[in-house]
Write a protein that holds these residues in place. Structure first.
Motif: not given
Lengths: 1001, 504
Positions: B293, B313, B337, B347, B349, B352-354, B356
């Motif tokens: 993002d 994505t 990543q 950001q 992800w 489902g986990e951030r 950064d």
């Protein structure tokens, strides 16, 4: 031109690389130049120390022992034609000597009396003569002369006839300055110094021969170490020329002293060179170690040049130029720096320019250049990649051969045996030993470390962190091996230097204690004034032992008589000197109480008397021998007696207060010269009485005393007796019985005389060469003119205080030997020394153990050696630390990608950090362990290196290698702490960077 | 006269674990002035052939005649002379080949000066031909990859050699730079009248050369590019390329049926690689696997922006490729990543986990739990076996010994290296090592696999094998795979492709 360009291109390429890497170029120049400078610095230190040492040593010598002396005789009626030649010869040494002194001593001017008056003329009486009483004479005028008495007993003011019409008035008494005349017997019994010769006096002396002594003492401030050899050679040549040119000329110079000083300097310089060489090798090894980290880059450059079309020679030129250019620059800078430093030191100390040449002799310059070249060569080789997994190659073979050679040489030639080294000097192989040991250690570690790491990786498979640590280390075994090797060498060098220094210090301590033997030792005339209470009386004599092989030969030995009970207090003793302990030796030397003593005079006794008569051929003189508190003897003659009873009296001088009567002599007043004469008869004595303040009191009877046995075996007989018709009823009678040594003395506890000897067997401790002459445990010692049978109770290799001929000696209990020698001949042997073990420092001390140790430590050469060793040790430890940090940093830097990959695989940074720290610790531990082993081996070498001490003398006692535990532990602890710190710090920094950056790089 | 003539050439490398035959009876002839492309899988002997032709090594047996000199017989001095005067060399790693301390003009003029000559005009002409006249005073570090390689080509041809040897000259270049360098290389070679022997994996390069040969297992196996002709050697052996075997599903045994002009090979037991157990449950997958993002990242003191405001994505269970020229930010996106770096802005992800803003330990835990990573540089431990390397990664992630062994065996079988499991990593070819890296990354069963240039430095066959494995892992294994690459084969095989321009 084409060839020049072809050869110049790689050089230009190398120069460009050096220019674009100023920091690393500077590091190369600094390290290689520093290594060369260490050599030069050691030489400068040695030269400076030698200057101080020569000056101090010469200053300690009396002028007479450091003078050039030329002595010749003049024969009447010839004039003194040799004077100009001799004076010119001596003046030729004006650059190194003080003023020239000339003394002329005419032989006895009294006809038919060689012991008569001698006239002495000095060129400069004011500086050549010291007047103790009165004044120096003024000039002679006419028939009257003034003179200063140099010898003889004429009082000041007396007149001495010098010849017809010439009289000398003694205006003073004095002596010549020490060193002006070596042979003082030249002055005879009466020597008169005059200021000048009047015509009449000149006429007198012209008829007599004379001795002319021209001397010039070497000036400690003008004799320089760097020119000692030259001075010695000049003196030698001059002496030879003078003596060869004229048989009446004799010359003497302290050639031996100069030779010894030169030798000391050479030895010290050699030793400092060795130590500095080891340090320089370490510095070069450090540079080479850093160079190994650049192997990859070096290989890359090689490939680049080859791809661009360079031939092998051109590639080599480029690599060599890149290494040797800094080496040359560094070496030149080092030479210049040392030369400047020598100039500064010389200027500061007021030394001539020759000092610079002495500080930087051609040999040192060659070594410095060799270090620079060798350093460059080593760097060149270090940059060549080598597969550490390769088979056993030439490097390993040569290392093994070198090590085998050293071990064989040392074990067969005794190069590590201190005694052997002290006798024969340090074997050359020993000098190479440290370097070869380091080389061998390095090669060994190159093999062992990779295997160890792989083994560790295998064993640590169940513990991921440990496995990771070993794994990462095993991935670059060459790097780990290089780091380990360097650390081992650095630590080994540091420990070697520290142990060497500690050994030198310990040797000075032991040497001083061995040389002195007690806290303080008085010798010479001052001993006569000692009243032995706290101090122990000691006799030091020279004797001969009859050898059995070859029969009839004699072995000269030192005889040391020391109170047996003080042997356990003697300083400088080592248990290794003898098999029995000191306490056992003390007991064996004095199995029973032996002491020469007798009735004591009261302190207030002022008169002695005794009734006596002699029924002998001639009157007999009654002489009493007394033993004083200072172990000296004094005689008191009571007078002569003959057929009639006579009361003999004598005043007791104050000097005999408290003295002990130890002998009564019945001296013959006449001895007919006839082989047939046998003295016979008897002498009767009543009891000796002393008059005190309170009146007369009798001394104890001497009836139990023993008569002496004369050398011819005869002996008188002494017994108690009653006298009839005599003024005394009881006393002692001495029958002469043919003896020519009529003396009686207390028994003193001495053993009965052995057959053929005047004395019984005495217990003794002997050195091995003496003990080898024993038959049934007995040897015959001839000392002070007496044959003494000795019963050997032990063998010893050395004994403290016996430093001249230290391996030929006997040690006897003082009281025993004193009684044995003096009982029959009072005063034959008296204490020559007084040893103090406790109490305050005596006023007059000849030898002080603390001062002796201080002198040894402060000797400039020893101090210089210690300084170099300290620097070498600290430098080695510091380089070890720096190497450790750099190796850690370099290793982690080269593994950035690997570490990033592990992190990408999911290994946490904390685990990686711990693994990195563990790895550093493992590699360092191997290096430190190897370094400690190297230090242990170095201890074996230290004895050989220190074999000739810091003062370059033969060491007594033999050197014992000392491990400087505190310093060594400190260095080891510091390096271990540094390991931890480096590991933590460097690994933290290395992993601080994001993994992505490491992957990108 | 031939520029190169090799007859039954053998060459053995001595290594710690034994001798390795790099060439096994290679015969070859290159005419004067001819350009020949040499293709073949990694470990086939291409580089060894070049090294022998350059005189860096001597043949173990056979004959090799280069420019009229018998390289197996002449003295080392003569050999060096021939190389210095008549052979030019261009290597793959230009950043390592060029002396960084010299300027471009000095580098190009160096070969002449080393021969004792000085010819500034020649240097200028070469630089003009390469389009680098204005950069004559620049240092290599100031040039791009393509420019550096052009400098290397000019330097190699400055002395007008009679033979040019090039080892993967375009291996590290993008397509545009490749074209420029190849064009310059062949032009200058023609001008100099030199023969050229060019090792390459790039079909573009092969197509530009007059002739193409294929080397396999140390022998000449085929000639031509589009339909390579397989060579039957003197002993009658014919080697089937792996790609042909795999395409036909041929395993260890075949039956041969011969008719006139034709030999048919029938597989006894066709084999098919099986994918190990599926890790992921369908209900665990929710739409997007990885999301970027407005991600921005800059590097260096001048804060040059590598990626700027990238939003994208990546769907699960797909093979995604991030493509673009060198310096476009492919690897940067991958590293973000993987939580190996943090974005300056935006950001990231994953699953489902951030990720950064994770710190070092959290990021490591995340990677252990979710990710597998394959870099373009093999960091296998060379003295461990293939199996041990895979096991090591598993134990470092917390698997016990038994489980690690089981997984290692399964995944080695999946990548087709089960029979080489006990072989030391340094004895494996580049492609085999890459497969080990892949097995190592997938053995823990990650949800996401990130691969940075997975086919870099591999020959085409090896690269294709890697691509097939990635496809299988994504589509059959359910692993979301994101690969950064400029390999057109990989881009073609991707389910989705994110193309980056420089800085965006």
């Amino acid at each position: 031109m084409k060839r020049f360009r072809a050869a110049g291109t790689p050089i230009a390429f190398a120069w460009r690389r050096l220019r674009t890497r100023p920091l690393s170029t500077f590091a190369l120049v600094l390290s290689l130049g520093g290594a060369a400078a260490l050599i030069g610095w050691s030489s400068l230190t040695a030269a400076t120390a030698q200057e101080d040492s020569v000056r101090a040593h010469l200053a300690r010598l009396p002028p007479g022992e450091r003078a050039l002396e030329v002595v010749y005789f003049t024969v009447p009626p010839e004039a003194d034609f040799r004077a100009p030649t001799v004076t010119d010869a001596v003046r030729g040494f004006g650059d190194v000597t003080g003023p020239i002194h000339r003394i002329r001593i005419w032989h006895s001017i009294v006809p038919n009396n060689p012991l008569g008056t001698r006239i002495v003329l000095a060129d400069d009486p004011s500086s050549d003569v010291a007047a103790h009483a009165g004044r120096l004479p003024s000039s002679c005028a006419g028939a009257r002369c003034e003179a200063l008495a140099l010898t003889g007993s004429e009082p000041v003011g007396s007149r001495v006839p010098l010849g017809p019409h010439v009289t000398a008035t003694i205006v003073g008494r004095g002596s010549l300055r020490p060193g002006l005349v070596r042979d003082r017997t030249q002055l005879g019994q009466q020597a008169l110094l005059v200021r000048s010769l009047s015509p009449r006096l000149r006429a007198i002396v012209a008829e007599h021969a004379s001795t002319v002594a021209t001397t010039a003492a070497l000036d400690p401030g003008r004799v320089h170490a760097f020119s000692l050899g030259n001075v010695r050679e000049r003196l030698r040549v001059t002496i030879a020329e003078l003596e060869r040119s004229d048989p009446l000329v004799r010359a003497h110079a302290p050639l031996g002293v100069l030779r010894d000083l030169t030798h000391r300097g050479d030895v010290a310089r050699e030793r400092l060179l060795i130590v500095a060489g080891e340090a320089a090798a370490l510095v070069v090894a450090f540079a080479a170690f850093l160079a190994t980290a650049r192997r990859r880059e070096s290989k890359l450059v090689e490939e680049q040049l080859t791809d661009l079309g360079a031939g092998r020679t051109q590639v080599f030129i480029a690599r060599a130029a890149e290494v040797f250019a800094p080496a040359v620059v560094g070496t030149v800078l080092a030479l210049a720096a040392i030369a400047v430093a020598a100039l500064v030191v010389g200027h500061t100390r007021g030394l001539p320019i020759g000092f610079v040449r002495g500080a930087l002799p051609s040999r040192t310059i060659v070594v410095m250049v060799a270090v620079g070249v060798a350093g460059g060569g080593l760097l060149l080789v270090s940059q060549t990649a080598r597969d550490v997994r390769a088979r056993f190659g030439g490097l390993e073979l040569s290392a093994l051969v070198a090590l085998g050679l050293i071990v064989w040489q040392m074990s067969t030639t005794g190069a590590l045996t201190p005694d052997e080294v002290a006798r024969n000097g340090t074997a050359p192989v020993v000098l190479l030993a440290p370097a070869l040991v380091f080389f061998t250690t390095g090669v060994l570690l190159l093999r062992v470390v990779p295997l160890t790491l792989r083994l560790g990786e295998r064993l640590g498979r169940r513990a991921p962190l440990i496995r990771l640590a070993f794994l990462n280390a095993a991935r670059s075994p060459g790097h780990a091996a290089a780091a380990t090797t360097f650390l081992a060498v650095a630590l080994g060098s540091a420990l070697f230097s520290l142990n060497y220094r500690a050994t030198i210090d310990r040797q000075a301590h032991d040497q001083a204690r061995f040389a002195v033997g007690a806290n303080w030792r008085m010798t010479g005339r001052s001993v006569a004034g000692v009243r032995f209470g706290h101090a122990a009386p000691v006799m030091r004599l020279t004797g001969d032992v009859n050898e059995t092989d070859p029969a009839g030969a004699e072995l000269q030995v030192r005889v040391l008589a020391i109170p047996a009970k003080r042997i356990t207090d003697v300083l400088g003793w080592r248990d290794s000197f003898a098999d029995p302990s000191r306490a056992a030796i003390a007991r064996r030397l004095r199995p029973s109480a032996i002491r020469l003593t007798g009735p004591a005079l009261a302190d207030d006794a002022r008169t002695l008397r005794v009734w006596a008569r002699a029924q002998t051929d001639f009157p007999r003189l009654i002489v009493l021998d007394f033993l004083l508190a200072n172990q000296r003897f004094a005689q008191l003659s009571l007078g002569a007696v003959w057929h009639d009873w006579r009361l003999l009296r004598a005043r007791v001088p104050r000097s005999l207060d408290g003295a002990r009567l130890v002998a009564v002599q019945y001296e013959a007043t006449q001895t007919p010269i006839s082989f047939k004469y046998d003295p016979e008869g008897f002498v009767d004595l009543g009891s000796f009485q002393q008059r005190r303040r309170s009146g007369w009191s009798a001394l104890p009877s001497i009836a139990s005393w023993k008569p002496t046995i004369a050398p011819d075996g005869t002996s008188g007989i002494l017994f108690a007796s009653h006298f009839a018709h005599a003024p005394v009823a009881r006393g002692v009678r001495f029958r002469v019985n043919g003896t020519r040594q009529p003396l009686v003395h207390p028994a003193a506890g001495l053993p009965p005389p052995s057959p053929g000897f005047q004395i019984g067997e005495l217990s003794a401790l002997a050195s091995r060469p003496v003990a080898d002459q024993a038959v049934n445990g007995l040897v015959t010692l001839v000392v002070a003119g007496k044959a003494v049978p000795l019963h050997l109770v032990g063998r010893a290799g050395l004994f403290p205080s016996i430093v001249n001929d230290p391996h030929d000696f006997v040690v006897i209990d003082y009281d025993t030997l004193f009684a044995a020698l003096n009982a029959d001949q009072p005063g034959l042997a008296v204490p020559t020394e007084a040893w103090s073990f406790t109490g305050p420092r005596p006023a007059r001390t000849a030898l002080d153990v603390a001062a002796a140790e201080r002198r040894l430590r402060d000797d400039p050469l020893a101090a210089g050696t210690r300084k170099v060793l300290t620097v070498a040790g600290v430098l080695a430890a510091a380089l070890g630390f720096v190497g450790l940090v750099l190796a850690t940093r370099s290793t982690l830097a080269s593994e950035r990608l690997v570490l990033a990959e592990y992190e990408a695989l999911g290994v946490s940074p904390r685990a990686l950090r711990r693994a990195a720290q563990l790895r550093v610790f493992v590699v360092s531990s191997i290096g430190l362990g190897a370094g400690v082993l190297g230090g242990v081996f170095g201890v074996l070498l230290v004895s050989a290196f220190v074999a000739v001490t810091g003062t370059a003398g033969n060491p007594l006692p033999p050197i014992v290698a000392v491990v400087a535990w505190p310093a060594a532990a400190g260095v080891l602890a510091a390096l271990i702490a540094a390991t931890f710190a480096a590991a933590a710090f460097v690994s933290g920094r290395a992993l601080r960077e994001p993994p992505a950056a490491r992957l990108r790089a | 006269m031939s520029a190169v003539r090799a007859d039954d050439l053998f060459h053995l490398y001595r290594q710690a674990h034994g001798d390795v035959a790099a060439l096994r009876g290679l015969s070859l002839e290159v005419a004067a002035g001819e350009s020949v492309a040499v293709l073949g899988p990694s470990g086939s002997g291409k580089t060894t052939l070049l090294a022998l032709c350059a005189g860096f090594a001597r043949p173990s047996s056979g004959s090799l005649n280069v420019l009229g000199s018998a390289f197996g017989a002449i003295s080392g001095r003569e050999l060096s002379r021939v190389r210095r005067t008549s052979i030019g060399i261009v290597r793959q790693h230009y950043h390592l080949s060029l002396p960084h301390d010299l300027s471009v003009a000095e580098i190009v003029g160096m070969p002449l000066r080393l021969l004792g000559r000085s010819d500034p005009a020649r240097v200028t002409a070469l630089l003009r031909a390469a389009g680098l006249v204005e950069r004559a005073r620049a240092r290599p570090a100031e040039l791009s990859g393509g420019e550096q390689q052009r400098v290397a080509v000019c330097a190699a041809l400055a002395k007008r050699p009679r033979l040019l040897l090039a080892d993967e000259p375009t291996g590290e270049l993008d397509a545009a730079a490749t074209r420029t360098v190849v064009s310059l290389l062949l032009e200058l070679t023609r001008e100099a009248g030199a023969a050229a022997l060019i090792v390459t994996h790039d079909p573009t390069v092969a197509a530009a050369c007059a002739r193409t040969i294929h080397i396999r297992d140390g022998r000449l196996a085929a000639e031509g590019t589009t339909r390579p002709v397989l060579i039957v050697d003197e002993q009658g052996w014919l080697r089937l390329p792996r790609a042909v075997r795999e395409e036909a599903g041929v395993g260890e045994r075949v039956r041969a049926q011969a008719t006139w002009g034709k030999v048919e090979l029938l597989a006894e037991r066709p084999t098919r690689a099986s994918v190990p157990e599926r890790r992921l449950e369908p209900q665990e997958k929710r739409g997007t696997e990885i999301a970027l993002d407005r991600v921005t990242k800059s590097y260096g003191k001048r804060e040059q922006s590598v990626v700027s405001g990238v939003s994208w994505t990546f769907a699960p269970e797909r093979l995604h490729v991030i493509a673009g020229p060198s310096g476009s930010g492919k690897t940067t996106l991958l590293n973000l990543q993987a939580a190996l770096d943090r974005p300056d802005d935006g950001q990231v992800w994953v699953g489902g986990e951030r990720v950064d803003s994770l710190d070092g330990d959290e990021a490591a835990r995340f990677r252990r739990r979710v990710l597998g990573y394959v870099s373009q540089h093999s960091t296998l431990v060379d003295f461990l076996s293939a199996r041990e390397n895979v096991e090591l990664a598993l134990t470092l992630r917390g698997f016990d010994e038994i489980e690690a062994r089981r997984r290692a065996d399964r995944w080695l079988e999946w990548v087709g290296l089960d029979k080489l499991g006990d072989r030391r990593a340094d004895r494996l070819s580049g492609g085999e090592q890459r497969r080990i890296s892949l097995a190592r990354a997938l053995a823990p069963g990650p949800r996401v696999l990130l691969a940075d240039e997975p086919t870099a430095h591999l020959d085409r066959l090896s690269g294709r094998m890697i691509i097939r494995l990635l496809e299988s892992a994504a589509r059959e294994g359910g692993t979301t795979i994101v690969a950064a690459s400029h390999d057109p084969d990989l881009v073609a095989a991707a389910d989705e492709c994110l193309v980056l321009d420089a800085g965006s």
